[in-house]
Design a protein around this motif. Structure first.
Motif, PDB file in Angstrom:
ATOM      1  N   ALA A 136      66.977  53.925  46.061  1.00  0.00           N
ATOM      2  CA  ALA A 136      65.936  53.048  46.592  1.00  0.00           C
ATOM      3  C   ALA A 136      65.686  51.897  45.628  1.00  0.00           C
ATOM      4  O   ALA A 136      65.863  52.020  44.419  1.00  0.00           O
ATOM      5  CB  ALA A 136      64.649  53.836  46.793  1.00  0.00           C
ATOM      6  N   VAL A 137      65.278  50.784  46.158  1.00  0.00           N
ATOM      7  CA  VAL A 137      64.983  49.596  45.371  1.00  0.00           C
ATOM      8  C   VAL A 137      63.485  49.563  45.093  1.00  0.00           C
ATOM      9  O   VAL A 137      62.674  49.763  46.002  1.00  0.00           O
ATOM     10  CB  VAL A 137      65.410  48.330  46.145  1.00  0.00           C
ATOM     11  N   ALA A 138      63.098  49.319  43.863  1.00  0.00           N
ATOM     12  CA  ALA A 138      61.685  49.169  43.528  1.00  0.00           C
ATOM     13  C   ALA A 138      61.222  47.780  43.955  1.00  0.00           C
ATOM     14  O   ALA A 138      61.984  46.820  43.876  1.00  0.00           O
ATOM     15  CB  ALA A 138      61.480  49.353  42.031  1.00  0.00           C
ATOM     16  N   ILE A 139      59.979  47.683  44.420  1.00  0.00           N
ATOM     17  CA  ILE A 139      59.446  46.384  44.822  1.00  0.00           C
ATOM     18  C   ILE A 139      58.133  46.105  44.102  1.00  0.00           C
ATOM     19  O   ILE A 139      57.443  47.023  43.666  1.00  0.00           O
ATOM     20  CB  ILE A 139      59.224  46.282  46.347  1.00  0.00           C
ATOM     21  N   ASP A 140      57.829  44.839  43.958  1.00  0.00           N
ATOM     22  CA  ASP A 140      56.521  44.361  43.531  1.00  0.00           C
ATOM     23  C   ASP A 140      55.988  43.503  44.664  1.00  0.00           C
ATOM     24  O   ASP A 140      56.768  42.924  45.433  1.00  0.00           O
ATOM     25  CB  ASP A 140      56.622  43.480  42.276  1.00  0.00           C
ATOM     26  N   LEU A 141      54.696  43.403  44.777  1.00  0.00           N
ATOM     27  CA  LEU A 141      54.068  42.549  45.778  1.00  0.00           C
ATOM     28  C   LEU A 141      53.304  41.448  45.061  1.00  0.00           C
ATOM     29  O   LEU A 141      52.741  41.667  43.993  1.00  0.00           O
ATOM     30  CB  LEU A 141      53.105  43.359  46.648  1.00  0.00           C
ATOM     31  N   THR A 142      53.275  40.252  45.663  1.00  0.00           N
ATOM     32  CA  THR A 142      52.522  39.130  45.107  1.00  0.00           C
ATOM     33  C   THR A 142      51.582  38.614  46.178  1.00  0.00           C
ATOM     34  O   THR A 142      51.983  38.400  47.324  1.00  0.00           O
ATOM     35  CB  THR A 142      53.464  38.000  44.642  1.00  0.00           C
ATOM     36  N   LEU A 143      50.329  38.431  45.800  1.00  0.00           N
ATOM     37  CA  LEU A 143      49.297  37.951  46.706  1.00  0.00           C
ATOM     38  C   LEU A 143      48.764  36.637  46.153  1.00  0.00           C
ATOM     39  O   LEU A 143      48.324  36.574  45.005  1.00  0.00           O
ATOM     40  CB  LEU A 143      48.175  38.989  46.788  1.00  0.00           C
ATOM     41  N   TYR A 144      48.855  35.564  46.946  1.00  0.00           N
ATOM     42  CA  TYR A 144      48.318  34.272  46.544  1.00  0.00           C
ATOM     43  C   TYR A 144      46.858  34.189  46.959  1.00  0.00           C
ATOM     44  O   TYR A 144      46.461  34.734  47.991  1.00  0.00           O
ATOM     45  CB  TYR A 144      49.105  33.127  47.182  1.00  0.00           C
ATOM     46  N   CYS A 145      46.050  33.475  46.157  1.00  0.00           N
ATOM     47  CA  CYS A 145      44.616  33.459  46.413  1.00  0.00           C
ATOM     48  C   CYS A 145      43.960  32.238  45.780  1.00  0.00           C
ATOM     49  O   CYS A 145      44.618  31.450  45.109  1.00  0.00           O
ATOM     50  CB  CYS A 145      43.989  34.727  45.841  1.00  0.00           C
ATOM     51  N   GLU A 146      42.662  32.129  45.979  1.00  0.00           N
ATOM     52  CA  GLU A 146      41.849  31.108  45.324  1.00  0.00           C
ATOM     53  C   GLU A 146      41.144  31.663  44.095  1.00  0.00           C
ATOM     54  O   GLU A 146      40.890  30.944  43.151  1.00  0.00           O
ATOM     55  CB  GLU A 146      40.794  30.569  46.292  1.00  0.00           C
ATOM     56  N   ASN A 147      40.806  32.948  44.108  1.00  0.00           N
ATOM     57  CA  ASN A 147      40.043  33.563  43.026  1.00  0.00           C
ATOM     58  C   ASN A 147      40.714  34.869  42.623  1.00  0.00           C
ATOM     59  O   ASN A 147      40.462  35.919  43.219  1.00  0.00           O
ATOM     60  CB  ASN A 147      38.600  33.796  43.474  1.00  0.00           C
ATOM     61  N   ALA A 148      41.573  34.800  41.620  1.00  0.00           N
ATOM     62  CA  ALA A 148      42.371  35.963  41.214  1.00  0.00           C
ATOM     63  C   ALA A 148      41.511  37.116  40.703  1.00  0.00           C
ATOM     64  O   ALA A 148      41.788  38.276  40.988  1.00  0.00           O
ATOM     65  CB  ALA A 148      43.392  35.558  40.153  1.00  0.00           C
ATOM     66  N   ARG A 149      40.478  36.831  39.940  1.00  0.00           N
ATOM     67  CA  ARG A 149      39.630  37.901  39.403  1.00  0.00           C
ATOM     68  C   ARG A 149      38.913  38.644  40.532  1.00  0.00           C
ATOM     69  O   ARG A 149      38.846  39.865  40.522  1.00  0.00           O
ATOM     70  CB  ARG A 149      38.583  37.343  38.437  1.00  0.00           C
ATOM     71  N   LEU A 150      38.376  37.907  41.512  1.00  0.00           N
ATOM     72  CA  LEU A 150      37.687  38.526  42.644  1.00  0.00           C
ATOM     73  C   LEU A 150      38.627  39.456  43.397  1.00  0.00           C
ATOM     74  O   LEU A 150      38.300  40.611  43.671  1.00  0.00           O
ATOM     75  CB  LEU A 150      37.152  37.442  43.590  1.00  0.00           C
ATOM     76  N   LEU A 151      39.825  38.962  43.718  1.00  0.00           N
ATOM     77  CA  LEU A 151      40.763  39.794  44.467  1.00  0.00           C
ATOM     78  C   LEU A 151      41.300  40.941  43.634  1.00  0.00           C
ATOM     79  O   LEU A 151      41.529  42.039  44.158  1.00  0.00           O
ATOM     80  CB  LEU A 151      41.903  38.960  45.035  1.00  0.00           C
ATOM     81  N   ALA A 152      41.494  40.726  42.339  1.00  0.00           N
ATOM     82  CA  ALA A 152      41.963  41.820  41.487  1.00  0.00           C
ATOM     83  C   ALA A 152      40.951  42.962  41.490  1.00  0.00           C
ATOM     84  O   ALA A 152      41.320  44.138  41.623  1.00  0.00           O
ATOM     85  CB  ALA A 152      42.211  41.325  40.067  1.00  0.00           C
ATOM     86  N   GLU A 153      39.691  42.638  41.363  1.00  0.00           N
ATOM     87  CA  GLU A 153      38.658  43.685  41.375  1.00  0.00           C
ATOM     88  C   GLU A 153      38.632  44.401  42.721  1.00  0.00           C
ATOM     89  O   GLU A 153      38.513  45.627  42.776  1.00  0.00           O
ATOM     90  CB  GLU A 153      37.286  43.101  41.034  1.00  0.00           C
TER      91      GLU A 153
END
Length: 143
Positions: free
Chosen positions: A2-19
């Motif tokens: 199996a292949v490992a994957i990472d996901l990337t999410l684009y946003c306006e406020n990285a800290r808000l979405l990270a939390e």
């Protein structure tokens, strides 16, 4: 293999979405991201705005090392359409359909308290949005 994957999410406020996503997924900050000596070196691989702050991005990981890493990066443009990819937050447990549905509803309520929004309830899942409008589903784990 199996292949490992990472996901990337684009946003306006990285800290808000990270939390939010740390709360939703049980993830933790990955500082610095794997394979990099410092956070600055880690974020240098992305095309972040010049002169940006450390709050322009976040790298999250599953503390058990099972799930994909999630990079959250600030971009200047706003989200304008429905996601082409979404995350399913799977609620574990067995029991009756009513039991599973109650756990799904409870998880959706927890994520509303964390900043999410319920968009629509279906027979087998609840469609939600994170604080910036990125859609995701709260659904039962596969049997």
């Amino acid at each position: 293999m199996a292949v490992a994957i990472d996901l990337t999410l684009y946003c306006e406020n990285a800290r808000l979405l990270a939390e939010f996503w740390k709360t939703a997924l049980g993830y933790v900050d990955e500082i610095p991201a794997a394979r990099y000596a410092t956070s600055e070196e880690s974020f240098a691989r992305f095309d972040l705005p010049a002169g940006g702050a450390e709050d322009d991005g976040a790298c999250l990981c599953d503390p058990e090392g099972v799930g994909p890493r999630l990079s959250i990066l600030r971009v200047p443009e706003r989200k304008t359409a429905e996601n082409r990819l979404h995350i399913d937050v799977r609620v574990p447990g067995d029991g009756t359909a009513a039991d599973r549905w109650e756990r799904i509803r409870a998880e959706a309520a927890r994520l509303v308290r964390a900043g999410g929004t319920i968009l629509e309830a279906f027979d087998d899942h609840i469609l939600m949005a994170d604080p910036e409008g990125n859609e995701f589903r709260v659904a039962p784990s596969p049997a």
